[in-house]
Design a protein around this motif. Structure first.
Motif, PDB file in Angstrom:
ATOM      1  N   SER A   1      -7.676  11.734  -0.557  1.00  0.00           N
ATOM      2  CA  SER A   1      -7.755  10.741  -1.645  1.00  0.00           C
ATOM      3  C   SER A   1      -6.894   9.514  -1.365  1.00  0.00           C
ATOM      4  O   SER A   1      -7.252   8.398  -1.711  1.00  0.00           O
ATOM      5  CB  SER A   1      -7.299  11.359  -2.973  1.00  0.00           C
ATOM      6  N   GLY A   2      -5.718   9.749  -0.722  1.00  0.00           N
ATOM      7  CA  GLY A   2      -4.818   8.616  -0.474  1.00  0.00           C
ATOM      8  C   GLY A   2      -5.004   7.945   0.865  1.00  0.00           C
ATOM      9  O   GLY A   2      -4.550   6.824   1.074  1.00  0.00           O
ATOM     10  N   ASP A   3      -5.686   8.622   1.787  1.00  0.00           N
ATOM     11  CA  ASP A   3      -5.811   8.148   3.171  1.00  0.00           C
ATOM     12  C   ASP A   3      -6.766   6.959   3.278  1.00  0.00           C
ATOM     13  O   ASP A   3      -7.974   7.113   3.243  1.00  0.00           O
ATOM     14  CB  ASP A   3      -6.306   9.320   4.031  1.00  0.00           C
ATOM     15  N   ARG A   4      -6.181   5.758   3.435  1.00  0.00           N
ATOM     16  CA  ARG A   4      -7.010   4.536   3.489  1.00  0.00           C
ATOM     17  C   ARG A   4      -7.498   4.218   4.907  1.00  0.00           C
ATOM     18  O   ARG A   4      -8.549   3.653   5.107  1.00  0.00           O
ATOM     19  CB  ARG A   4      -6.223   3.325   2.949  1.00  0.00           C
ATOM     20  N   ASP A   5      -6.667   4.590   5.915  1.00  0.00           N
ATOM     21  CA  ASP A   5      -7.052   4.221   7.290  1.00  0.00           C
ATOM     22  C   ASP A   5      -7.739   5.385   8.035  1.00  0.00           C
ATOM     23  O   ASP A   5      -7.932   5.316   9.244  1.00  0.00           O
ATOM     24  CB  ASP A   5      -5.840   3.714   8.081  1.00  0.00           C
ATOM     25  N   HIS A   6      -8.084   6.438   7.289  1.00  0.00           N
ATOM     26  CA  HIS A   6      -8.859   7.571   7.837  1.00  0.00           C
ATOM     27  C   HIS A   6      -8.261   8.208   9.092  1.00  0.00           C
ATOM     28  O   HIS A   6      -8.965   8.532  10.033  1.00  0.00           O
ATOM     29  CB  HIS A   6     -10.318   7.144   8.121  1.00  0.00           C
ATOM     30  N   ASP A   7      -6.909   8.378   9.077  1.00  0.00           N
ATOM     31  CA  ASP A   7      -6.292   9.069  10.216  1.00  0.00           C
ATOM     32  C   ASP A   7      -5.839  10.480   9.819  1.00  0.00           C
ATOM     33  O   ASP A   7      -5.103  11.135  10.547  1.00  0.00           O
ATOM     34  CB  ASP A   7      -5.104   8.269  10.769  1.00  0.00           C
ATOM     35  N   ASP A   8      -6.270  10.919   8.617  1.00  0.00           N
ATOM     36  CA  ASP A   8      -5.951  12.264   8.099  1.00  0.00           C
ATOM     37  C   ASP A   8      -4.458  12.465   7.837  1.00  0.00           C
ATOM     38  O   ASP A   8      -3.967  13.590   7.829  1.00  0.00           O
ATOM     39  CB  ASP A   8      -6.470  13.363   9.051  1.00  0.00           C
ATOM     40  N   ARG A   9      -3.742  11.350   7.652  1.00  0.00           N
ATOM     41  CA  ARG A   9      -2.310  11.423   7.320  1.00  0.00           C
ATOM     42  C   ARG A   9      -2.001  10.315   6.323  1.00  0.00           C
ATOM     43  O   ARG A   9      -2.736   9.337   6.221  1.00  0.00           O
ATOM     44  CB  ARG A   9      -1.460  11.272   8.582  1.00  0.00           C
ATOM     45  N   LEU A  10      -0.880  10.471   5.606  1.00  0.00           N
ATOM     46  CA  LEU A  10      -0.484   9.433   4.646  1.00  0.00           C
ATOM     47  C   LEU A  10       0.787   8.748   5.135  1.00  0.00           C
ATOM     48  O   LEU A  10       1.788   9.427   5.416  1.00  0.00           O
ATOM     49  CB  LEU A  10      -0.200  10.061   3.266  1.00  0.00           C
ATOM     50  N   ASP A  11       0.742   7.402   5.237  1.00  0.00           N
ATOM     51  CA  ASP A  11       2.001   6.692   5.490  1.00  0.00           C
ATOM     52  C   ASP A  11       2.657   6.434   4.125  1.00  0.00           C
ATOM     53  O   ASP A  11       2.097   6.778   3.082  1.00  0.00           O
ATOM     54  CB  ASP A  11       1.774   5.397   6.284  1.00  0.00           C
ATOM     55  N   PHE A  12       3.839   5.802   4.100  1.00  0.00           N
ATOM     56  CA  PHE A  12       4.577   5.650   2.838  1.00  0.00           C
ATOM     57  C   PHE A  12       3.788   4.827   1.816  1.00  0.00           C
ATOM     58  O   PHE A  12       3.732   5.160   0.623  1.00  0.00           O
ATOM     59  CB  PHE A  12       5.947   5.011   3.096  1.00  0.00           C
ATOM     60  N   LYS A  13       3.131   3.771   2.290  1.00  0.00           N
ATOM     61  CA  LYS A  13       2.373   2.888   1.390  1.00  0.00           C
ATOM     62  C   LYS A  13       1.217   3.669   0.734  1.00  0.00           C
ATOM     63  O   LYS A  13       1.001   3.588  -0.477  1.00  0.00           O
ATOM     64  CB  LYS A  13       1.834   1.707   2.199  1.00  0.00           C
ATOM     65  N   GLU A  14       0.483   4.429   1.540  1.00  0.00           N
ATOM     66  CA  GLU A  14      -0.648   5.227   1.034  1.00  0.00           C
ATOM     67  C   GLU A  14      -0.157   6.308   0.070  1.00  0.00           C
ATOM     68  O   GLU A  14      -0.754   6.564  -0.976  1.00  0.00           O
ATOM     69  CB  GLU A  14      -1.394   5.898   2.206  1.00  0.00           C
ATOM     70  N   PHE A  15       0.980   6.928   0.435  1.00  0.00           N
ATOM     71  CA  PHE A  15       1.569   7.990  -0.383  1.00  0.00           C
ATOM     72  C   PHE A  15       1.955   7.449  -1.771  1.00  0.00           C
ATOM     73  O   PHE A  15       1.629   8.042  -2.804  1.00  0.00           O
ATOM     74  CB  PHE A  15       2.802   8.538   0.359  1.00  0.00           C
ATOM     75  N   THR A  16       2.626   6.295  -1.780  1.00  0.00           N
ATOM     76  CA  THR A  16       3.068   5.677  -3.046  1.00  0.00           C
ATOM     77  C   THR A  16       1.870   5.283  -3.890  1.00  0.00           C
ATOM     78  O   THR A  16       1.846   5.531  -5.103  1.00  0.00           O
ATOM     79  CB  THR A  16       3.923   4.413  -2.736  1.00  0.00           C
ATOM     80  N   LYS A  17       0.857   4.694  -3.261  1.00  0.00           N
ATOM     81  CA  LYS A  17      -0.332   4.261  -4.015  1.00  0.00           C
ATOM     82  C   LYS A  17      -1.041   5.466  -4.635  1.00  0.00           C
ATOM     83  O   LYS A  17      -1.456   5.441  -5.781  1.00  0.00           O
ATOM     84  CB  LYS A  17      -1.298   3.488  -3.110  1.00  0.00           C
ATOM     85  N   TYR A  18      -1.152   6.562  -3.847  1.00  0.00           N
ATOM     86  CA  TYR A  18      -1.808   7.768  -4.376  1.00  0.00           C
ATOM     87  C   TYR A  18      -1.059   8.271  -5.609  1.00  0.00           C
ATOM     88  O   TYR A  18      -1.660   8.558  -6.644  1.00  0.00           O
ATOM     89  CB  TYR A  18      -1.862   8.879  -3.314  1.00  0.00           C
ATOM     90  N   LEU A  19       0.288   8.378  -5.505  1.00  0.00           N
ATOM     91  CA  LEU A  19       1.069   8.918  -6.626  1.00  0.00           C
ATOM     92  C   LEU A  19       0.961   8.033  -7.863  1.00  0.00           C
ATOM     93  O   LEU A  19       0.821   8.533  -8.973  1.00  0.00           O
ATOM     94  CB  LEU A  19       2.537   9.087  -6.234  1.00  0.00           C
ATOM     95  N   LYS A  20       1.007   6.715  -7.657  1.00  0.00           N
ATOM     96  CA  LYS A  20       0.909   5.794  -8.807  1.00  0.00           C
ATOM     97  C   LYS A  20      -0.452   5.891  -9.492  1.00  0.00           C
ATOM     98  O   LYS A  20      -0.544   5.950 -10.711  1.00  0.00           O
ATOM     99  CB  LYS A  20       1.186   4.346  -8.357  1.00  0.00           C
ATOM    100  N   ASP A  21      -1.527   5.906  -8.677  1.00  0.00           N
ATOM    101  CA  ASP A  21      -2.888   6.013  -9.242  1.00  0.00           C
ATOM    102  C   ASP A  21      -3.069   7.346  -9.963  1.00  0.00           C
ATOM    103  O   ASP A  21      -3.652   7.421 -11.040  1.00  0.00           O
ATOM    104  CB  ASP A  21      -3.954   5.905  -8.131  1.00  0.00           C
ATOM    105  N   HIS A  22      -2.564   8.407  -9.320  1.00  0.00           N
ATOM    106  CA  HIS A  22      -2.723   9.747  -9.887  1.00  0.00           C
ATOM    107  C   HIS A  22      -1.961   9.861 -11.212  1.00  0.00           C
ATOM    108  O   HIS A  22      -2.446  10.440 -12.182  1.00  0.00           O
ATOM    109  CB  HIS A  22      -2.190  10.767  -8.868  1.00  0.00           C
ATOM    110  N   GLU A  23      -0.777   9.256 -11.240  1.00  0.00           N
ATOM    111  CA  GLU A  23       0.044   9.285 -12.461  1.00  0.00           C
ATOM    112  C   GLU A  23      -0.662   8.569 -13.613  1.00  0.00           C
ATOM    113  O   GLU A  23      -0.628   9.011 -14.751  1.00  0.00           O
ATOM    114  CB  GLU A  23       1.392   8.625 -12.170  1.00  0.00           C
ATOM    115  N   LYS A  24      -1.322   7.443 -13.282  1.00  0.00           N
ATOM    116  CA  LYS A  24      -2.071   6.697 -14.322  1.00  0.00           C
ATOM    117  C   LYS A  24      -3.148   7.582 -14.932  1.00  0.00           C
ATOM    118  O   LYS A  24      -3.335   7.621 -16.143  1.00  0.00           O
ATOM    119  CB  LYS A  24      -2.733   5.457 -13.694  1.00  0.00           C
ATOM    120  N   LYS A  25      -3.887   8.291 -14.058  1.00  0.00           N
ATOM    121  CA  LYS A  25      -4.961   9.167 -14.545  1.00  0.00           C
ATOM    122  C   LYS A  25      -4.390  10.299 -15.384  1.00  0.00           C
ATOM    123  O   LYS A  25      -4.952  10.678 -16.407  1.00  0.00           O
ATOM    124  CB  LYS A  25      -5.752   9.753 -13.356  1.00  0.00           C
TER     125      LYS A  25
END
Length: 468
Positions: free
Chosen positions: A58-82
């Motif tokens: 869900s958070g992986d934007r560059d499709h490398d099957d891993r989350l960098d800090f930016k992707e990780f933060t964005k996922y948590l913020k979006d998930h928290e909103k939901k």
């Protein structure tokens, strides 16, 4: 837990940074699925492999099957909103707390009645401070690393689904939320279910044909064994003869599902004591009536399925030829032979199916729901399979009578008996167990049918873009 800092922190990004550092065990600036699972487990949060994979995907934007800090933060913020939206929709009286009554009400809105004890169990699995109510911080802590976001996803762990196609369509239809109806998810769910049913029925068709064969031809004087029956079929018509009657059995899924769904929605409106809310007994009545309506509409196809299943090589050239010959020789009435035992079978099947499922669900919740209300796929499949099997067991004698009545006109030298006399004849000739002829191949097809329909349904859901 680790979020106590961020509950009143002025810099949530700093908290995310600390959390990311804890999870990134090899310090390469990326978190993969195994690191996420191991890191969360070390913090006392157990996540399954599928859940961890879903978070990363869900958070992986560059499709490398891993989350960098930016992707990780964005996922948590979006998930928290939901999660915040979900919390608000559960908090009916807007006091910033969720109590067991609000959980009970949310289940009720989805057509599920649960007891006060069940609601309290679910609440206790989220409640950290033991106040028997859940505030936003407890809610967020519990669900932040659970990929379920919407109220429907969180509650629908325990929704009794009719996806498990074991060949008989007498179960109560699926419940759809207003959101699912307005977004069009409902027809995708129905379509996924129909395809799953078609593949499952085709996969288990030889066993289904054997069941019908035993129901109609089996008796004390004519004992048919599984191996002997299959040998006879193969000798008479070759390998393809094992799938006789499967075409019409698959074809009737679509009209039956559509009619049942539409009728169910109408009956719910008619029977609901309060608009928009439906009790368990009203749901059961609406489901049974919808089943009866759908069966009435497609019943001629049921008769044709039985005749085509039992046909000898060269007897009918196809479905239309079969319908034409029945109409010519026996008239329209023949298309409704066995209708009464069929309709009578709906009540014990659907009633016992629902009652057994509810009992198994309550048993699981009371014994094992310590940390989560999610029972997992195997428990759900097990409960659904056991409840459907119990429903089948209760209504099986009526299904056997129905099949014999449908078939008797096509059997040479067979007298046309009404339902009462047929039951009497079977009991006199074969005893009580004569009403259960063919139950072995019927039970043998339950587990493969459930497994096939579940796997196909999940793949269809992914293919149609339905969020899990």
């Amino acid at each position: 837990m680790f979020f106590t800092d961020c509950q009143c922190a002025k810099e949530p990004s700093k908290t995310y940074e600390e959390l990311f550092a804890k999870l990134d065990t090899n310090k390469d600036g990326k978190v993969d699925v195994s690191e996420l699972r191991a890191g969360l487990a070390a913090m006392g949060i157990q996540t399954g492999n599928a859940a961890a994979q879903k978070i990363v995907s869900s958070g992986d934007r560059d499709h490398d099957d891993r989350l960098d800090f930016k992707e990780f933060t964005k996922y948590l913020k979006d998930h928290e909103k939901k999660l915040r939206l979900t919390f608000k929709s559960l908090d009916k009286n807007k006091d910033g707390q969720i109590d067991y009554m609000e959980i009970k009400q949310s289940f009720s809105d989805l057509g599920l009645d649960i007891s006060k004890e069940d609601a309290e169990k679910i609440l206790q699995s989220i409640d950290v401070d033991g106040t028997m109510s859940v505030d936003w911080n407890e809610w967020r802590e519990h669900f932040l690393f659970n990929p379920a976001t919407s109220l429907q996803e969180i509650i629908r762990y325990w929704k009794h689904s009719t996806v498990l196609d074991i060949g008989d369509s007498l179960t109560i239809p699926d419940e759809f939320t207003e959101e699912e109806k307005s977004t069009g998810v409902w027809w995708k769910q129905l379509m996924a279910g129909a395809v799953a049913g078609a593949v499952s029925r085709t996969g288990t068709a030889p066993l289904d044909r054997m069941k019908v064969f035993m129901q109609v031809h089996g008796s004390k004087s004519n004992k048919i064994s599984l191996v002997g029956g299959f040998k006879q079929m193969l000798k008479e018509g070759g390998v393809t003869s094992l799938w006789r009657g499967n075409g019409v059995n698959v074809l009737k899924i679509a009209p039956e599902t559509a009619i049942k769904f539409m009728a169910y929605e109408q009956y719910k409106k008619l029977l609901a004591s309060e608009p928009g809310k439906i009790q368990t007994h009203e749901r059961f009545m609406a489901g049974s009536m919808a089943g009866a309506t759908a069966q009435t509409a497609i019943y001629p196809m049921e008769v044709m399925k039985t005749r085509l299943t039992l046909r000898k090589t060269g007897q009918y050239s196809g479905m239309f030829d079969c319908a034409k010959k029945i109409l010519k020789r026996e008239g329209v009435k023949a298309f409704y032979k066995g209708y009464i035992p069929n309709i009578l079978g709906i009540i014990p099947y659907a009633g016992i199916d629902l009652a057994v499922y509810e009992s198994l669900k309550n048993l699981w919740l009371s014994k094992y729901a310590k940390d989560t209300a999610n029972p997992g796929v195997l428990v759900l499949l097990g409960c659904g399979t056991i409840s459907s099997t119990c429903g089948q067991l209760a209504s099986y004698p009526l299904a056997l009578i129905r099949t014999r009545m449908q078939a008797q006109a096509s059997l040479e030298g067979s007298e046309q008996l009404p339902m009462g006399r047929m039951v009497k004849k079977i009991l006199e000739k074969d005893g009580f167990f004569g009403l259960y002829r063919g139950i072995l191949p019927n039970f043998m097809k339950v587990i493969p049918a459930v497994s096939i329909s579940y796997v196909v349904y999940e793949n269809m859901r992914s293919g149609l873009g339905i969020q899990k």
